[in-house]
Design an enzyme around this catalytic site. Structure first.
Site, PDB file in Angstrom:
ATOM      1  N   SER A  99     -60.694 -14.167  15.164  1.00 47.23           N
ATOM      2  CA  SER A  99     -62.301 -14.765  16.459  1.00 47.23           C
ATOM      3  C   SER A  99     -61.705 -15.537  17.625  1.00 47.23           C
ATOM      4  CB  SER A  99     -63.041 -14.498  15.539  1.00 47.23           C
ATOM      5  OG  SER A  99     -64.482 -14.753  16.102  1.00 47.23           O
ATOM      6  N   ASP A 242     -65.904 -12.794  22.949  1.00 40.94           N
ATOM      7  CA  ASP A 242     -64.836 -13.284  21.942  1.00 40.94           C
ATOM      8  C   ASP A 242     -63.800 -12.304  21.212  1.00 40.94           C
ATOM      9  OD1 ASP A 242     -66.597 -12.370  19.729  1.00 40.94           O
ATOM     10  OD2 ASP A 242     -65.507 -13.705  18.209  1.00 40.94           O
ATOM     11  N   ASP A 244     -62.595 -10.556  18.879  1.00 39.39           N
ATOM     12  CA  ASP A 244     -62.743  -9.759  17.954  1.00 39.39           C
ATOM     13  C   ASP A 244     -64.282  -9.202  18.016  1.00 39.39           C
ATOM     14  OD1 ASP A 244     -64.467 -12.104  16.972  1.00 39.39           O
ATOM     15  OD2 ASP A 244     -64.048 -10.767  14.494  1.00 39.39           O
ATOM     16  N   ASP A 246     -67.881  -9.349  18.340  1.00 38.44           N
ATOM     17  CA  ASP A 246     -68.774  -9.613  17.882  1.00 38.44           C
ATOM     18  C   ASP A 246     -69.705 -10.508  17.811  1.00 38.44           C
ATOM     19  OD1 ASP A 246     -67.254 -11.794  16.993  1.00 38.44           O
ATOM     20  OD2 ASP A 246     -67.969 -11.603  14.590  1.00 38.44           O
TER      21      ASP A 246
HETATM   22 MG    MG Z   1     -65.881 -13.343  16.160  1.00 40.62          MG
END
Ligand code: MG
Length: 456
Positions: A99, A242, A244, A246
């Site tokens: 992440s 960020d 990944d 999300d």
């Molecule tokens: Mg993330």
């Protein structure tokens, strides 16, 4: 049952080849496969980290050894993978990503069949299998298959477009700068925005697991290049993801970067206009701005513990369609009840098109709060008693103990006092309508906490 832990607040995280090694990840894969059971179908993908392909092979070994079939996606954002689980009616999934952590880290998130990360109870089951060697390895005739699952990113884009008005957005000819953090945020969002008729300028959009552009965590202080680029090219808005994708943090046409509460409040206000009385879910760490916005729009606010999985699960349990976190996570359940950077970007553009207002104007309508933070050291074994003692002192105020102690004062100021889950400290987050009042709150509660601590 073992008390040893694999999972933190958001999956398994560790330093690559130091804390998180390929042999460990094979075993995690087999533990997850044992947890889901032989014959189950799981999707697998990773973000831009250099260790992604290496760990993907390890996860595939473990999962197929325990008899699960792997639907391999390759590079994809966490929300795109979560969407794939639901869309293809798979039993779950694994995302290899750390992440927002720095490049030397990687991690594993396990997704349940509803597209939401596994609950803490499910994680405890996986830990029990892992630590107590309850791994099930199937006979050679029952080893799982690995198949490719193409088209996931396109399906995800199509799904997002169904929740906004593409013609209306296109008619505004927005110019958007996307800072993809050199990771998977660059795969879908720039194309999605072009398909929505926007002019798109990208920065840090090449996939590079060394994250040469900036660190993967989108914090206002690390997004100077985004801010300058938006101003330089005269864009309407900037968005940074960020690692990944999300989480999404936005900047307006003047280059001002906002924490996630402010953009979440923009989405709430518009959502409540169209859905009177709707439930809005947010952790107690969110700004009073969220409370004000929900009250002004006559919605119903549901506070939760801090953590994205808790927000997702509360939304599902309460049948709530909108949730959000201050770190840049908006959850829009008509699409999926998880943080989704590309969905959030499309929602904001839809609101800008609908209201014919710029992001600057939409945020200027909001009440303004000043935030001050502090921390005090506190040994782990005294955290509980300290929290209890501070609660006894303030329990006559408007207070919540959902997570730590949060106090709302009648003048609109508030403070959250919360033990850190990872360090021997208590954190204080105060906010008020003037900055002086916010610092004084942190000061006075720091003194109170220290006084109590000295007697323990
Ligand atoms: Mg993330």
């Amino acid at each position: 049952m073992s008390t040893r832990k694999l999972f933190g607040t958001n999956g398994i995280r560790g330093l690559v080849n130091v804390e998180l090694t390929p042999e460990m990840v094979i075993k995690v894969g087999a533990a997850v496969g044992t947890f889901f059971g032989k014959g189950k179908n799981l999707v697998l993908g990773f973000d831009a980290r250099t260790s992604g392909p290496m760990f993907a092979k390890a996860v595939i070994s473990g999962l197929t050894a325990s008899g699960c079939n792997v639907y391999f996606v390759g590079l994809a954002s966490t929300p795109a993978l979560q969407f794939a689980v639901k869309k293809h009616q798979l039993d779950g999934g694994i995302i290899i990503s750390a992440s927002h952590n720095p490049p030397e880290y990687n991690g594993i998130k396990v997704i349940w069949s509803d597209g939401i990360e596994t609950s803490h109870e499910q994680e405890t089951e996986i830990e029990n299998i892992y630590f107590n060697n309850k791994l099930v390895y199937v006979p050679w005739t029952q080893i799982g298959q690995k198949r490719e699952l193409p088209g996931v990113n396109d399906e995800y884009k199509v799904a997002i477009k169904a929740h906004v008005d593409p013609q209306k957005i296109a008619s505004k000819h927005f110019h958007v700068v996307v800072d993809a953090a050199n990771s998977v945020g660059g795969i879908t969002c720039p194309v999605l925005l072009r398909e929505l008729g926007c002019k798109v300028t990208t920065i840090n959009a090449n996939i590079d697991g060394t994250f040469p552009g900036r660190l993967p965590e989108p914090r206002p202080e690390s997004l100077g290049v985004l801010s300058k680029t938006v101003v330089a090219v005269g864009a309407d808005m900037g968005v940074a993801f960020d690692g990944d994708a999300d989480r999404s943090i936005f900047c307006d046409g003047q280059g001002t970067i906002y924490w996630g509460d402010k953009t979440f409040a923009v989405v709430i206000k518009q959502y409540l206009l169209k859905n009177p009385g709707a439930k809005i879910v947010t952790p107690v760490s969110s700004s009073t701005l969220i409370k004000d916005t929900v009250e002004a729009g006559r919605g119903e606010l549901i506070w939760t513990k801090v953590g994205s999985v808790t927000v997702s699960q509360t939304m599902k349990a309460e049948n709530a369609n909108l949730g959000g976190e201050e770190n840049g996570g908006v959850f829009y359940r008509p699409h999926q009840a998880v943080r989704d950077g590309a969905m959030t970007t499309a929602l904001l553009l839809n609101i800008m098109a609908d209201t014919e207002k710029s992001l600057t104007e939409l945020i200027a309508e909001q009440p303004q709060y000043f935030i001050e933070k502090g921390k005090i050291e506190c040994p782990d074994n005294k955290k509980e008693i300290l929290q209890q003692k501070i609660y006894e002192q303030v329990k006559t105020e408007h207070v919540s103990t959902i997570d730590g102690v949060k106090i709302w004062f009648s003048d609109g100021s508030a403070i959250l006092i919360r033990p850190s889950g990872t360090e021997p400290v208590f954190r204080l987050y105060a906010e008020a309508k003037d900055s002086d009042k916010a610092s004084k709150l942190v000061e006075s509660y720091t003194t109170k906490l220290k006084e109590i601590l000295s007697t323990l």
